[in-house]
Enzyme design. Sequence first.
Site, PDB file in Angstrom:
ATOM      1  N   TYR A 191       0.754  -1.258   0.000  1.00 14.95           N
ATOM      2  CA  TYR A 191       0.000   0.000   0.000  1.00 14.95           C
ATOM      3  C   TYR A 191       0.787   1.312   0.000  1.00 14.95           C
ATOM      4  CZ  TYR A 191      -3.996  -3.055   0.447  1.00 14.95           C
ATOM      5  OH  TYR A 191      -4.939  -4.019   0.198  1.00 14.95           O
ATOM      6  N   PHE A 225     -10.849  -4.545  10.643  1.00 15.31           N
ATOM      7  CA  PHE A 225     -11.953  -4.443   9.674  1.00 15.31           C
ATOM      8  C   PHE A 225     -11.471  -4.947   8.334  1.00 15.31           C
ATOM      9  CE2 PHE A 225      -9.823  -0.308   9.937  1.00 15.31           C
ATOM     10  CZ  PHE A 225      -9.494  -0.041   8.626  1.00 15.31           C
TER      11      PHE A 225
HETATM   12  C1  LIG Z   1      -7.080  -3.770   2.972  1.00 21.25           C
HETATM   13  C2  LIG Z   1      -7.087  -5.247   2.566  1.00 21.25           C
HETATM   14  O1  LIG Z   1      -8.087  -5.761   2.249  1.00 21.25           O
HETATM   15  S1  LIG Z   1      -5.620  -6.109   2.652  1.00 21.25           S
HETATM   16  C3  LIG Z   1      -5.873  -7.552   1.663  1.00 21.25           C
HETATM   17  C4  LIG Z   1      -5.155  -7.465   0.331  1.00 21.25           C
HETATM   18  N1  LIG Z   1      -5.412  -8.708  -0.400  1.00 21.25           N
HETATM   19  C5  LIG Z   1      -4.541  -9.749  -0.421  1.00 21.25           C
HETATM   20  O2  LIG Z   1      -3.457  -9.725   0.159  1.00 21.25           O
HETATM   21  C6  LIG Z   1      -5.015 -10.962  -1.182  1.00 21.25           C
HETATM   22  C7  LIG Z   1      -3.900 -11.584  -2.046  1.00 21.25           C
HETATM   23  N2  LIG Z   1      -3.336 -10.652  -3.009  1.00 21.25           N
HETATM   24  C8  LIG Z   1      -4.054 -10.118  -4.019  1.00 21.25           C
HETATM   25  O3  LIG Z   1      -5.256 -10.291  -4.164  1.00 21.25           O
HETATM   26  C9  LIG Z   1      -3.307  -9.244  -5.010  1.00 21.25           C
HETATM   27  O4  LIG Z   1      -2.021  -9.767  -5.190  1.00 21.25           O
HETATM   28  C10 LIG Z   1      -3.165  -7.766  -4.580  1.00 21.25           C
HETATM   29  C11 LIG Z   1      -4.562  -7.198  -4.341  1.00 21.25           C
HETATM   30  C12 LIG Z   1      -2.340  -7.623  -3.296  1.00 21.25           C
HETATM   31  C13 LIG Z   1      -2.448  -6.993  -5.699  1.00 21.25           C
HETATM   32  O5  LIG Z   1      -3.251  -6.971  -6.840  1.00 21.25           O
HETATM   33  P1  LIG Z   1      -2.628  -6.839  -8.305  1.00 21.25           P
HETATM   34  O6  LIG Z   1      -3.764  -6.614  -9.232  1.00 21.25           O
HETATM   35  O7  LIG Z   1      -1.708  -7.969  -8.575  1.00 21.25           O
HETATM   36  O8  LIG Z   1      -1.765  -5.516  -8.156  1.00 21.25           O
HETATM   37  P2  LIG Z   1      -1.301  -4.597  -9.398  1.00 21.25           P
HETATM   38  O9  LIG Z   1      -1.001  -5.461 -10.585  1.00 21.25           O
HETATM   39  O10 LIG Z   1      -2.274  -3.502  -9.598  1.00 21.25           O
HETATM   40  O11 LIG Z   1       0.044  -4.025  -8.802  1.00 21.25           O
HETATM   41  C14 LIG Z   1       0.271  -2.672  -8.586  1.00 21.25           C
HETATM   42  C15 LIG Z   1       1.692  -2.539  -8.082  1.00 21.25           C
HETATM   43  O12 LIG Z   1       1.797  -3.146  -6.785  1.00 21.25           O
HETATM   44  C16 LIG Z   1       2.799  -4.173  -6.785  1.00 21.25           C
HETATM   45  N3  LIG Z   1       2.304  -5.239  -5.908  1.00 21.25           N
HETATM   46  C17 LIG Z   1       1.107  -5.835  -5.986  1.00 21.25           C
HETATM   47  N4  LIG Z   1       0.978  -6.761  -5.022  1.00 21.25           N
HETATM   48  C18 LIG Z   1       2.123  -6.740  -4.312  1.00 21.25           C
HETATM   49  C19 LIG Z   1       2.607  -7.468  -3.195  1.00 21.25           C
HETATM   50  N5  LIG Z   1       1.849  -8.432  -2.631  1.00 21.25           N
HETATM   51  N6  LIG Z   1       3.838  -7.180  -2.722  1.00 21.25           N
HETATM   52  C20 LIG Z   1       4.593  -6.223  -3.303  1.00 21.25           C
HETATM   53  N7  LIG Z   1       4.183  -5.504  -4.388  1.00 21.25           N
HETATM   54  C21 LIG Z   1       2.973  -5.757  -4.892  1.00 21.25           C
HETATM   55  C22 LIG Z   1       2.909  -4.602  -8.216  1.00 21.25           C
HETATM   56  O13 LIG Z   1       4.161  -5.192  -8.481  1.00 21.25           O
HETATM   57  C23 LIG Z   1       2.727  -3.274  -8.939  1.00 21.25           C
HETATM   58  O14 LIG Z   1       3.931  -2.539  -8.844  1.00 21.25           O
HETATM   59  P3  LIG Z   1       4.366  -1.510 -10.009  1.00 21.25           P
HETATM   60  O15 LIG Z   1       3.320  -0.435 -10.029  1.00 21.25           O
HETATM   61  O16 LIG Z   1       5.703  -1.022  -9.545  1.00 21.25           O
HETATM   62  O17 LIG Z   1       4.388  -2.299 -11.264  1.00 21.25           O
END
Ligand SMILES: CC(=O)SCCNC(=O)CCNC(=O)[C@H](O)C(C)(C)COP(=O)(O)OP(=O)(O)OC[C@H]1O[C@@H](n2cnc3c(N)ncnc32)[C@H](O)[C@@H]1OP(=O)(O)O
Length: 406
Positions: A125, A406
Amino acid sequence: MSEVDVRPLAESEYRQANDLFLASLHVPERSSEERWRRSVTRYEPGRVFGAYLGEELSGTAMSLSSSLEVPGGAVLPAAAVTGVGVRADRTRRGLLRELMGAQLADTRRRGEPVAMLHASETRIYPRFGYGLATRAHRVSVSRLLGGLRDDAPAGGQVRLVDGPSAEKLLPELYARISTGRPGLIGRSEGWWSTRLFGTVENGGAQRIAVHSDESGTDDGFALFEPAKTDHHFGDGAVALHVGELHAADAVATASLWRFLLNLDLVTTVSAIDRPLDEALPWWLADRRGYAVDRLDDDLWVRLVDVPTALAARSYGAAEPVVIEVRDPVLPENAGTYRIGPDGTEPVDDRPQLTLDVDVLGSLYLGDVAVTTLADANRVEVHDPAAPPEADRLFATPRPPWCGTGF
Ligand SMILES: CC(=O)SCCNC(=O)CCNC(=O)[C@H](O)C(C)(C)COP(=O)(O)OP(=O)(O)OC[C@H]1O[C@@H](n2cnc3c(N)ncnc32)[C@H](O)[C@@H]1OP(=O)(O)O
């Protein structure tokens, strides 16, 4: 990515979004009908977003209407962001980025100067402007080393209440007593309905203790349950897990801990989300019975409207400091601000410090010193006189604490 279409979901799509979110967290089963009837009450129309690839729902993010107490006691409307997940076969294609962009724009439109969340992973984030703003202790207390000292605060009474009574009592009680510390947040009706699921349905494993003061006014509560349920009669070892304990003052807090540590057959009481400055070890007859098992990151804060958020909090006595804020995701937030004990204003002056908006989120509630973040190369220092002044401006008398998942 142009093929990603992000839009608010209709009520008929909430369950699919919830299942997608649970699958992204590797939760093995879908929510039961019983649980879903409660969970759905957290969903607020317009606040639930879906990311579509073609016609397929492939990612989701939502927020709850909430509020955040800031230093000085003001309470700001805030978006409590949760339910963020992307299908495992659609990750790293920019879906989260699109979802975050839509959600931040929506939060600004609603006039909420702050968004906040609990992060599944700390690296996700900051790129969207969120900074770690409060931390919390996971603790355990051995009952075998004695309970509370005789001179620990005492008074009033503790009683157990059932689930239906808790549903009536706790929302009002929490709102009344949970003030006076930066980081405390508002809880929606839907939040409570979901939180008390395990008390009212699901076997009722979760128990609730309520403390009332000498005049009979309720002023604290604890939610707890056995940490494991496979113990046998005669084991003589029951571990209790405290999911939350909120109380108005030291007497109510100590009385609830005394109650928990006096429960028959219990050997260990563990608790999550405890404030960093809780006096519990000082109340114990033997403080070696107390252990901090872990320091958790708690609330992450994103200043969505920087000037409004900066103006809402109070500042300590110090020389004013000029700070430049960078915000590539919401460029309208970027600017230079003079911050002093009498308030804040946008200025054109040369900055003494430069930082990204996620770093400002970490400073906002007073959890970390500017000097520390300058040492970490997270704050650029143009004037060496500025960090100690900024430390005094942003410091709070007590560490911030959220204590609400939450
Ligand atoms: C507040 C909450 O609800 S917390 C719960 C979050 N959800 C989870 O952890 C569930 C498992 N993970 C997921 O569903 C997904 O991997 C997510 C939501 C974390 C990321 O979604 P994605 O669609 O893959 O992310 P997206 O492709 O938009 O990535 C945006 C940027 O973040 C980075 N990023 C995304 N996920 C991660 C991660 N887990 N760790 C480090 N970097 C990350 C990407 O590399 C990208 O970087 P860039 O802009 O430099 O290229």
